[in-house]
Design a protein around this motif. Sequence first.
Motif, PDB file in Angstrom:
ATOM      1  N   ALA A   2       0.846  -1.180   0.000  1.00 30.27           N
ATOM      2  CA  ALA A   2       0.000   0.000   0.000  1.00 30.27           C
ATOM      3  C   ALA A   2       0.888   1.239   0.000  1.00 30.27           C
ATOM      4  N   ALA A   3       0.288   2.412  -0.246  1.00 31.31           N
ATOM      5  CA  ALA A   3       1.051   3.663  -0.289  1.00 31.31           C
ATOM      6  C   ALA A   3       1.760   3.937   1.036  1.00 31.31           C
ATOM      7  N   ASN A   4       1.205   3.462   2.151  1.00 31.14           N
ATOM      8  CA  ASN A   4       1.827   3.678   3.456  1.00 31.14           C
ATOM      9  C   ASN A   4       2.911   2.649   3.772  1.00 31.14           C
ATOM     10  N   GLY A   5       3.210   1.748   2.832  1.00 28.54           N
ATOM     11  CA  GLY A   5       4.250   0.734   3.015  1.00 28.54           C
ATOM     12  C   GLY A   5       3.754  -0.579   3.583  1.00 28.54           C
ATOM     13  N   GLU A   6       2.477  -0.640   3.936  1.00 24.04           N
ATOM     14  CA  GLU A   6       1.922  -1.872   4.490  1.00 24.04           C
ATOM     15  C   GLU A   6       1.842  -2.955   3.410  1.00 24.04           C
ATOM     16  N   ARG A  67      -5.716  -4.665 -11.072  1.00 22.18           N
ATOM     17  CA  ARG A  67      -6.159  -4.504  -9.687  1.00 22.18           C
ATOM     18  C   ARG A  67      -5.144  -3.707  -8.866  1.00 22.18           C
ATOM     19  N   LEU A  68      -3.841  -3.942  -9.094  1.00 23.69           N
ATOM     20  CA  LEU A  68      -2.822  -3.179  -8.364  1.00 23.69           C
ATOM     21  C   LEU A  68      -2.940  -1.697  -8.675  1.00 23.69           C
ATOM     22  N   LYS A  69      -3.091  -1.356  -9.948  1.00 20.33           N
ATOM     23  CA  LYS A  69      -3.239   0.048 -10.343  1.00 20.33           C
ATOM     24  C   LYS A  69      -4.522   0.632  -9.763  1.00 20.33           C
ATOM     25  N   GLY A  70      -5.626  -0.108  -9.855  1.00 20.61           N
ATOM     26  CA  GLY A  70      -6.913   0.370  -9.368  1.00 20.61           C
ATOM     27  C   GLY A  70      -6.942   0.610  -7.863  1.00 20.61           C
ATOM     28  N   LEU A  71      -6.165  -0.165  -7.119  1.00 23.57           N
ATOM     29  CA  LEU A  71      -6.124  -0.029  -5.663  1.00 23.57           C
ATOM     30  C   LEU A  71      -4.963   0.839  -5.192  1.00 23.57           C
ATOM     31  N   GLY A  72      -4.146   1.328  -6.128  1.00 25.24           N
ATOM     32  CA  GLY A  72      -3.006   2.167  -5.764  1.00 25.24           C
ATOM     33  C   GLY A  72      -1.910   1.413  -5.028  1.00 25.24           C
ATOM     34  N   LEU A  73      -1.708   0.141  -5.395  1.00 27.64           N
ATOM     35  CA  LEU A  73      -0.696  -0.694  -4.752  1.00 27.64           C
ATOM     36  C   LEU A  73       0.556  -0.785  -5.617  1.00 27.64           C
ATOM     37  N   ASP A  74       1.693  -1.079  -4.988  1.00 28.40           N
ATOM     38  CA  ASP A  74       2.954  -1.308  -5.695  1.00 28.40           C
ATOM     39  C   ASP A  74       3.316  -2.776  -5.614  1.00 28.40           C
ATOM     40  N   ARG A  84       8.678  -3.390  -9.689  1.00 28.87           N
ATOM     41  CA  ARG A  84       8.928  -4.151 -10.905  1.00 28.87           C
ATOM     42  C   ARG A  84       7.963  -3.715 -11.996  1.00 28.87           C
ATOM     43  N   GLU A  85       8.394  -3.794 -13.249  1.00 29.02           N
ATOM     44  CA  GLU A  85       7.520  -3.494 -14.378  1.00 29.02           C
ATOM     45  C   GLU A  85       6.579  -4.650 -14.673  1.00 29.02           C
ATOM     46  N   SER A  86       7.016  -5.858 -14.383  1.00 31.52           N
ATOM     47  CA  SER A  86       6.237  -7.043 -14.717  1.00 31.52           C
ATOM     48  C   SER A  86       5.717  -7.696 -13.447  1.00 31.52           C
ATOM     49  N   TRP A  87       4.580  -8.353 -13.525  1.00 28.44           N
ATOM     50  CA  TRP A  87       4.039  -9.048 -12.359  1.00 28.44           C
ATOM     51  C   TRP A  87       4.821 -10.322 -12.056  1.00 28.44           C
TER      52      TRP A  87
END
Length: 101
Positions: A2-6, A67-74, A84-87
């Motif tokens: 998550a954006a907070n590092g979690e 889903r990662l983009k939609g949820l704002g996850l890295d 990473r660029e690739s999953w």
Amino acid sequence: YAANGEQRLVTVSVGAPVLLKTEDVFRCPVQVVGLGCDEKVYGIFGEDAFVALQYALEFIGQILDDRLKGLGLDNRNWRDESTRESWIWQFGTRPDEPNFK
């Protein structure tokens, strides 16, 4: 992450391709848990077992990326935590490369 590092645990399950005799195609079941689509089991079709599995892996990548983009996850590599660029995390593929197995 998550954006907070979690950290967020995401589990991908892939079943063995199954021949559907009535349709003469194979279906490969796929489920992704931890990104808000937990209840869905997708049936990915292909003309043979290998193609169904290949399509399933490609589909998993699309689901994870979307889903990662939609949820704002890295998506970070567990070894160096760089984005990473690739999953799919890449590991050594030759005996002289690190992590070859």
